[in-house]
Scaffold this active site. Structure first.
Site, mmCIF file in Angstrom:
data_model
loop_
_atom_site.group_PDB
_atom_site.id
_atom_site.type_symbol
_atom_site.label_atom_id
_atom_site.label_comp_id
_atom_site.label_asym_id
_atom_site.label_seq_id
_atom_site.Cartn_x
_atom_site.Cartn_y
_atom_site.Cartn_z
ATOM 1 N N GLN A 190 0.865 -1.176 0.000
ATOM 2 C CA GLN A 190 0.000 0.000 0.000
ATOM 3 C C GLN A 190 0.901 1.225 0.000
ATOM 4 O OE1 GLN A 190 -2.941 0.102 3.209
ATOM 5 N NE2 GLN A 190 -4.610 0.014 1.739
ATOM 6 N N ASP A 227 -9.006 2.615 -3.808
ATOM 7 C CA ASP A 227 -9.810 1.576 -4.439
ATOM 8 C C ASP A 227 -11.297 1.824 -4.131
ATOM 9 O OD1 ASP A 227 -8.852 1.057 -1.821
ATOM 10 O OD2 ASP A 227 -9.095 -1.105 -2.050
ATOM 11 N N GLU A 255 -15.446 6.259 8.208
ATOM 12 C CA GLU A 255 -14.300 5.994 7.328
ATOM 13 C C GLU A 255 -14.057 7.137 6.348
ATOM 14 O OE1 GLU A 255 -13.171 2.393 4.208
ATOM 15 O OE2 GLU A 255 -15.243 3.060 4.411
#
Length: 588
Positions: A239, A340, A542
């Site tokens: 990542q 993503d 989030e």
């Protein structure tokens, strides 16, 4: 969030189609060129993918989350469990009865998340000494202490059984405690951990922050790079590489030389991972000068195990086997970006199967690697390693020059992603062409501001600030990720903690007074939307909708998650950096 053995209603899958398209003036990469490496998976992961497919056939799509099944842990040997699975009575479409499958899962598996144990952080206190001294408003301070207290809810350690029988688990046997993002994300994640650590440092939880870094270094020692997350099914990709930034921030707070010294070999190893093989790309500019840059490129060409049923459905219209494998590699490579998913990676914004991430040199990845080179040079210097300090300082100077040469667009006042003519076939340097810069507006176009090499250039910062202000990305509740409302979660109108922080902090640390004010205003808007959403829902989210203060974001392949590690960390980091005056209103 704990799961029971038969909890199948966590997440709905969203197969939203994107609605905008653009024309790219580049050559399509041929799927037949896809000869990159594939990291083998484990027998358990392969079996759990079969269980996932059967579960989808049995339970149906509503409230179905494929990640739930690859997070299950065995109660007994894999071969014994496989035999029982194959003996289940099945219909023609591969499904079994709901009762039979529920009973099978209950009898043969521990629940998803049962091998991760709630752990009390030893350095947590309800109100740390010297906590957020710039926060003068009592209402904001009380809320900040509530956010601080959430570290207790998100602190985990790997259960003893994982260390004893690692082959029974997809969870990896990390040595130390860690902070999870929350909800379906039950394990430690790579780039999330940077903002978690920034929040922990504001909370004076230095030992917890160091433990997270120790776990990530463990992954480098085991695999050669930090994994996307600490699961066996994430071993095929990394990542955004921010470990050096974590180490550097912790060192600057604690002065722990031994900690810095122990981290250096792992950081150098990670740098090699991102600057060799499939990640390395050479671009030749119009002065015949070669620039070495990096791209995302997952070591995988199958459906992602944690999203296997989703990926198979997305690929269902692709008939050619090699083209399907190429698509799967692009999906996994996009997951490696952290974005993503987004139209940023699509050649055609209305067609998800045109993901072409391996054909893109990303601005932000190369900015992170510039930061890594500067961090390693700094850490090597303070630990007395002058040879590595000099080497990485030179490397950072070369990348700084490369970023300016390949990505900078003076007319737009932004750094633009660069499209490669070929994703993997040609190892020769590619000639830079202006038409290969992606002129669409994404928040990533401004990420280099976060790196000192750029925010220290006051003239450049002023140009970029003006460009940001006219870009359309600045909204009522923060910075939008893109201008395209595609239904993907890394597109408009969603805003994400990392984006807000990197841009705002870069602006705030510059020498431009105007830019500093813009950076602070971004932070103020972000804090307000987090506060309002928390007061309405009782949780941190989030991602957030930057069009509407107090609304959380949506879209993507799973329902919005709560918890939430990097959102908590950024609120605390912003409040530490900018404070909150007594007379400033917190309401939107």
């Amino acid at each position: 969030m704990a799961d029971s053995h038969i909890q199948f209603s966590l997440v709905s899958l969203f197969f939203s189609s994107v609605v905008f398209s653009t024309t790219m003036t580049v050559t399509n990469a041929s799927a037949s060129c896809d000869s990159g490496p594939v990291r083998p998976t484990t027998p358990l992961v392969t079996f759990l993918e079969q269980v996932t497919q059967t579960a989808l056939s049995t339970f149906g799509k509503p409230h179905f989350d494929p990640k739930l099944y690859v997070d299950l842990a065995l109660k007994s040997d894999l071969s014994f469990t496989q035999d029982a699975f194959h003996e289940l009575p099945r219909s023609a479409n591969g499904s079994t009865s709901v009762n039979d499958l529920n009973e099978f899962i209950h009898n043969y598996f521990e629940g998803a998340g049962d091998d991760v144990v709630l752990a009390q952080p030893e350095d947590y206190v309800p109100e740390p000494e010297g906590f957020l001294p710039k926060v003068k408003n009592p209402e904001v301070r009380a809320w900040a202490l509530e956010v601080h207290s959430l570290w207790k809810n998100l602190s985990r350690k790997v259960a003893g059984g994982v260390h004893k029988r690692p082959e029974f688990h997809t969870l990896l046997p990390l040595p130390e405690q860690f902070i999870i993002p929350g909800s379906r994300f039950r394990e430690v994640y790579y780039w999330d951990s940077y903002w978690v650590i920034r929040g922990l440092l504001a909370s004076k939880m230095y030992d917890t922050a160091k433990a997270i870094v120790t776990n990530l270094i463990f992954l480098i020692e085991e695999y050669g790079y930090v994994l996307n997350g600490a699961r066996a099914y994430y071993t095929n990709r990394s990542q955004p590489p921010l470990l050096s930034a974590m180490v550097s921030e912790i060192y600057k707070r604690t002065g722990d030389l031994e900690f810095a010294r122990k981290a250096l070999p792992a950081l150098i190893k990670e740098h090699e991972f991102w600057n060799s093989g499939i990640h390395k790309v050479v671009i030749q500019d119009d002065q015949a000068c070669n620039h070495t840059l990096s791209r995302y490129y997952a070591m995988w060409n199958q459906p992602r195990p944690e999203s296997s049923t989703t990926d198979k459905e997305l690929a269902s219209k692709i008939e050619n086997v090699s083209e399907k494998q190429h698509f799967y590699r692009e999906v996994a490579s996009t997951a490696e970006t952290g974005w993503d998913f987004s139209t940023r990676w699509m050649r055609n914004h209305s067609d998800f199967t045109t993901l072409s991430t391996t054909s893109i040199l990303p601005v932000d990845l190369n900015a992170f690697l510039l930061g890594m080179e500067r961090d390693i040079a700094f850490l090597a210097k303070v630990t007395g390693d002058s040879s590595n300090s000099d080497h990485f300082l030179k490397a950072s100077e070369a990348r700084h020059k490369a970023i300016k040469s390949v990505f900078w667009n003076a007319k737009k006042g932004q750094w633009l992603d660069y499209w490669l003519n070929d994703s993997s076939c040609n190892s020769e340097p590619q000639t830079w062409e202006a038409r290969n810069q992606n002129e669409n507006v994404f928040a990533s176009n401004f990420i280099p501001l976060w790196i000192e090499s750029f925010y220290s250039d006051t003239s450049m910062v002023q140009k970029v600030t003006t460009s940001l202000q006219s870009s359309g990305l600045l909204r009522a509740a923060g910075i939008a990720t893109s201008l395209t409302n595609s239904g993907q979660q890394w597109d408009f109108p969603n805003g994400w903690a990392p984006i807000q922080h990197m841009i705002a902090e870069g602006l705030a640390r510059s020498g431009s007074e105007e830019s500093k004010l813009v950076g602070e205003e971004i932070a103020v808007r972000w804090i307000r939307t987090n506060y309002k959403a928390y007061k309405k829902t009782g949780v941190m989210h989030e991602k957030y909708d930057v069009e509407k203060c107090g609304e959380f974001g949506g879209g993507g392949e799973y329902v919005p998650q709560t918890g939430f590690g990097w959102s908590n960390g950024l609120v605390l980091a912003f409040l530490e950096e900018f404070g909150w005056p007594q007379d400033r209103k917190i309401d939107c």
